[in-house]
Motif scaffolding. Structure first.
Motif: not given
Length: 279
Positions: A83, A107, A134-135, A148-149, A152, A177-178, A180-181, A247
């Motif tokens: 995480n 990451n 991931s995301t 960042y991409h 990931k 894959e969350p 935007a939070t 997502t």
């Protein structure tokens, strides 16, 4: 029977929420973070069910030492959650060399080394689960998140391969894959001096949306943590678990567009094949 979890990056965000929820329901957690004192209140409350260790996932030797120590201390670890993360919010020209290295070291390489350190122990015990956080940005892209991409998309390709390699050992792997939070991650994003050349580009538009609070954060962090726990409890082992309406929508649109572009080049793709001479 209580489940034992090893989680990186537990000082805040999903890592902290997972730790709190798991301890509250009676599980054991090996929580790793840069500042273990941040979880001292949980340690005081839950005692030996919370094993704490200082860990910087960019320190490869420390990763292997801490993972080994956790397995020795707890005997069995059922779930490893990768995480820990670091984000850079800048166009590709704006980010510094140091920021680029940090996001890749954390990451991508950090996650790889945690998995590599855990696998011998998981194989020896004959079972286990790995959750790689991931995301949506592991399958699609947004301006100002290029590095960042890169990290990931890289870890998703790595995990896609690993999942097939380790399945025969009874070890499952799922990429979570969350979307935007509001976990505080956005506030901790590293930034760089803005180049005026990018003000009237998509990079500038996204920067203004984030600054104005117009960038949507449609997901509930607690529900995401609970969905990850529910997945493990269910025994299901999907390769990917999309979490969040953004997502689902954004990744689906990206996949559909990529498939359409892929199919558009079918004829030229087939045209370069070696043709056998007729007898």
């Amino acid at each position: 029977m209580p489940t034992t979890w090893f989680i990186t990056g537990t000082s805040s965000g999903f890592g902290r929420l997972l730790t709190e929820h798991l301890l509250a329901r009676g599980d054991r957690v090996a929580a790793t973070l840069r500042r273990p004192e941040a979880l001292q209140a949980l340690r005081d409350r839950y005692g030996d069910r919370l094993w704490l260790a200082r860990l910087d996932v960019t320190d490869t030797a420390q990763v292997h030492r801490v993972v080994t120590d956790a397995f020795k201390a707890l005997g069995t670890i059922d779930v490893v959650v990768n995480n820990a993360g670091y984000g850079v919010f800048a166009s590709v020209e704006e980010a510094s060399d140091e920021q680029i290295r940090q996001v890749i070291d954390t990451n991508l390489l950090g996650s790889i080394h945690v998995i590599r350190a855990a696998l011998p122990h998981l194989r020896a015990q004959g079972h286990g689960r790995i959750l790689q956080v991931s995301t949506a940005g592991g399958q699609t892209t947004y301006p100002n998140f290029g590095y960042y991409h890169a990290s990931k998309w890289g870890i998703e390709g790595f995990c896609d391969t690993v999942a097939r390699e380790i399945a025969p050992f009874g070890i499952g792997l799922t990429i979570v894959e969350p979307g935007a939070t509001p976990t505080g991650f956005g506030g901790s994003l590293a930034t760089a001096p803005v180049m005026p050349e990018y003000e009237d580009t998509p990079a500038g538009e996204v920067r203004r949306a984030l600054a104005d609070g117009a960038f949507p954060l449609p997901n509930d962090p607690r529900k995401i943590a609970e969905a990850m726990i529910d997945l493990v409890d269910s025994g299901a082992v999907p390769l990917r678990l999309p979490l969040g309406p953004d997502t689902y929508k954004d990744v689906r649109a990206s996949l559909v567009a990529r498939l359409a572009e892929h199919d558009a080049h079918r004829d030229v793709a087939l045209s370069v094949a070696v043709r056998e001479e007729s007898a």
